[in-house]
Design a protein around this motif. Structure first.
Motif, mmCIF file in Angstrom:
data_model
loop_
_atom_site.group_PDB
_atom_site.id
_atom_site.type_symbol
_atom_site.label_atom_id
_atom_site.label_comp_id
_atom_site.label_asym_id
_atom_site.label_seq_id
_atom_site.Cartn_x
_atom_site.Cartn_y
_atom_site.Cartn_z
ATOM 1 N N GLY A 105 0.819 -1.207 0.000
ATOM 2 C CA GLY A 105 0.000 0.000 0.000
ATOM 3 C C GLY A 105 0.855 1.261 0.000
ATOM 4 O O GLY A 105 0.557 2.229 -0.712
ATOM 5 N N ALA A 106 1.912 1.257 0.806
ATOM 6 C CA ALA A 106 2.779 2.439 0.863
ATOM 7 C C ALA A 106 3.396 2.697 -0.509
ATOM 8 O O ALA A 106 3.450 3.841 -0.981
ATOM 9 N N GLU B 93 -8.060 8.567 2.441
ATOM 10 C CA GLU B 93 -8.829 7.337 2.564
ATOM 11 C C GLU B 93 -10.286 7.787 2.526
ATOM 12 O O GLU B 93 -10.685 8.602 3.379
ATOM 13 N N ASP C 72 -7.096 6.597 -1.572
ATOM 14 C CA ASP C 72 -6.354 5.452 -1.035
ATOM 15 C C ASP C 72 -7.392 4.420 -0.618
ATOM 16 O O ASP C 72 -8.040 4.553 0.421
ATOM 17 N N GLN D 165 -7.748 -0.017 2.192
ATOM 18 C CA GLN D 165 -8.671 -0.753 3.068
ATOM 19 C C GLN D 165 -10.079 -0.833 2.485
ATOM 20 O O GLN D 165 -10.778 -1.806 2.687
ATOM 21 N N LYS E 104 -3.450 -4.628 0.387
ATOM 22 C CA LYS E 104 -4.087 -5.506 1.392
ATOM 23 C C LYS E 104 -4.756 -6.736 0.770
ATOM 24 O O LYS E 104 -4.083 -7.652 0.399
HETATM 25 C C1 LIG Z 1 -5.372 3.092 4.138
HETATM 26 C C2 LIG Z 1 -3.989 2.522 4.108
HETATM 27 N N1 LIG Z 1 -3.119 2.964 3.178
HETATM 28 C C3 LIG Z 1 -1.868 2.490 3.089
HETATM 29 C C4 LIG Z 1 -1.413 1.527 3.965
HETATM 30 C C5 LIG Z 1 -0.021 0.993 3.848
HETATM 31 O O1 LIG Z 1 -0.068 -0.296 3.320
HETATM 32 P P1 LIG Z 1 1.194 -1.263 3.475
HETATM 33 O O2 LIG Z 1 1.291 -1.628 4.920
HETATM 34 O O3 LIG Z 1 0.864 -2.420 2.567
HETATM 35 O O4 LIG Z 1 2.381 -0.486 2.994
HETATM 36 C C6 LIG Z 1 -2.281 1.023 4.952
HETATM 37 C C7 LIG Z 1 -1.823 0.005 5.911
HETATM 38 O O5 LIG Z 1 -2.407 -0.273 6.931
HETATM 39 C C8 LIG Z 1 -3.596 1.542 5.027
HETATM 40 O O6 LIG Z 1 -4.459 1.118 5.953
#
Ligand SMILES: Cc1ncc(COP(=O)(O)O)c(C=O)c1O
Length: 415
Positions: free
Chosen positions: A130-131, A209, A242, A245, A271
């Motif tokens: 996600g990052a 988000e 984003d 989730q 995720k």
């Molecule tokens: C909304 C959201 N964006 C990004 C991330 C980051 O994802 P990752 O841990 O796969 O890098 C998360 C992780 O919990 C998240 O909840």
């Protein structure tokens, strides 16, 4: 778990033939992990060794109803047979080759992803988390607009790498890592007036988000999302959802924008996208995609054969089993039941991204639930909230079966 005992011990025996003996019980597993790992995670004191559907089992044979989905990852339930079959088959065929070559399973995965993407966003970039997806989206926005500023939400969480952390408004995650390399402004989620005051013609993107999760689950009204879209258009800023989730059916629709009739310019996902195999994706507006030059984005592991097989199988399960609709229906039953529980003040969220707001701190109740065999979560942004991020395959019986345990714990624990 319905898997028979012989299949289960066959898998463990095969693993031990390949790896050597596994640590035998929870205490042994805990001792090794605690002594060999950087102590960054506050873990529940359990060691999980297998899962099936909405259930997981620990090393001592105790079963847990998983309403947390391994942090929103187990969208298709644990070890969905179709995902497991795809991974077993692909593992015997080709574990990895990079994006330097074409791949049949990657072709299938991206065709399926573009098939479920909102109209206009039918071009994807595959990555591994996600990052990373958020970093890519921000980079695309900065390049496209030739602007540096980014606006994000006080309640937002976007990952732990420096760029994604810069967009993360929740200060607790950010403070130790300053200075952040990008120019960020943080505004309150759901407040179109403050956003209007903050946005100007030097902003590359607004990232949020659509439903904050780590920051405390709540949903802004539809008008907010329409204002967000038109403010971004007015100032030439790109809108990034984003959906790490909220995506892939968790809220009862494939993507959040379907609820409010708003299409962003970029959507990030991760995720549950590959049912637990590391994978991330950026859905990119097609005209923006055309502007990306060779070499501008890149990753070794994104879209590798194992991840691609897992993505293709996961999307097929979500579509064929109509998991978004199923999640919406299950969530309705769960909401109704939770509303009647003494000690529950309100319920927030959409579909199976659900915050149960208690009249007291959630942590002791969540700990009690773990002891009673039910996995849920808390969040930094609202200490009174229990977070539910259950598999979309959760049955109504499973969704309701744990409520007497919650009622008992709330009756026992002082408010
Ligand atoms: C909304 C959201 N964006 C990004 C991330 C980051 O994802 P990752 O841990 O796969 O890098 C998360 C992780 O919990 C998240 O909840």
């Amino acid at each position: 778990m319905s898997t028979d005992a012989s299949t289960r011990s066959d898998d463990t025996e095969a693993l031990e033939r390949a790896l050597g003996p596994l640590p035998a019980d929870t205490q042994a597993i805990k001792a090794v992990e605690d002594s060999c790992q950087v102590p960054t995670y506050a873990k529940y004191p359990i060691a999980l060794v297998r899962g099936e559907g909405s259930w997981v089992e620990d090393a001592d044979g105790k079963r847990y109803l998983d309403l947390y989905g391994g942090h929103a990852v187990a969208l298709t339930g644990h070890c969905h047979p179709r995902v497991v079959a795809a991974l077993r088959a692909q593992a015997g065929r080709l574990l990895f080759y990079s994006n330097m070559v074409y791949s049949d399973v990657r072709a299938l995965a991206v065709e399926q992803l573009t098939g479920i993407a909102p109209e206009g966003l039918r071009s994807v970039f595959l990555c591994s988390s996600g990052a990373e997806a958020n970093e890519c989206a921000l980079k695309i926005a900065r390049k496209h607009t030739s602007r540096m500023r980014v606006v994000s939400m006080n309640e937002g969480f976007h990952g732990r790498t420096l760029g994604a952390l810069g967009a993360t408004g929740i200060a607790g995650y950010r403070d130790d890592a300053y200075p952040i390399p990008t120019q960020h402004d943080y505004v309150p989620y759901g407040d179109a007036d403050v956003l209007a005051e903050t946005l100007s013609d030097d902003v590359a993107a607004v990232i949020l988000e659509p439903i904050p999760s780590m920051g405390g689950i709540r949903v802004a009204d539809d008008a907010y999302f329409r204002a967000l879209r038109s403010l971004c258009d007015e100032h030439g800023a790109l809108l990034i959802f984003d959906e790490v989730q909220t995506g892939f059916g968790r809220t009862g629709r494939m993507f959040f924008g379907d609820h409010v009739g708003v299409t962003p310019d970029l959507i990030t996902g991760a995720k549950g996208l590959a049912s637990g195999v590391p994978a991330g994706v950026v859905f990119v507006r097609e005209d923006l995609s055309q502007q990306i030059a060779p070499g501008e984005q890149g990753t070794t592991f994104g879209g590798g054969p194992m991840a691609a097989a897992a993505i293709a199988a996961t999307v097929a399960v979500i579509v064929d089993e109509d998991l978004p609709t199923r999640a919406g229906e299950t969530a309705c039953a769960l909401w109704g039941a939770l509303d009647a529980v003494p000690g529950v003040e309100s319920v927030a969220g959409r579909g199976l991204l659900l915050g149960i707001n208690l009249d007291r701190p959630a942590k002791p109740i969540v700990r009690g639930l773990v002891e009673a065999g039910v996995l849920t979560g808390t969040c930094g942004g609202n200490p009174n909230q229990i977070r539910i991020l259950a598999p979309l395959t959760l049955s109504q019986e499973e969704a309701l079966g744990w409520i007497p345990t919650l009622e008992r714990l709330l009756a026992e624990e002082p408010a």
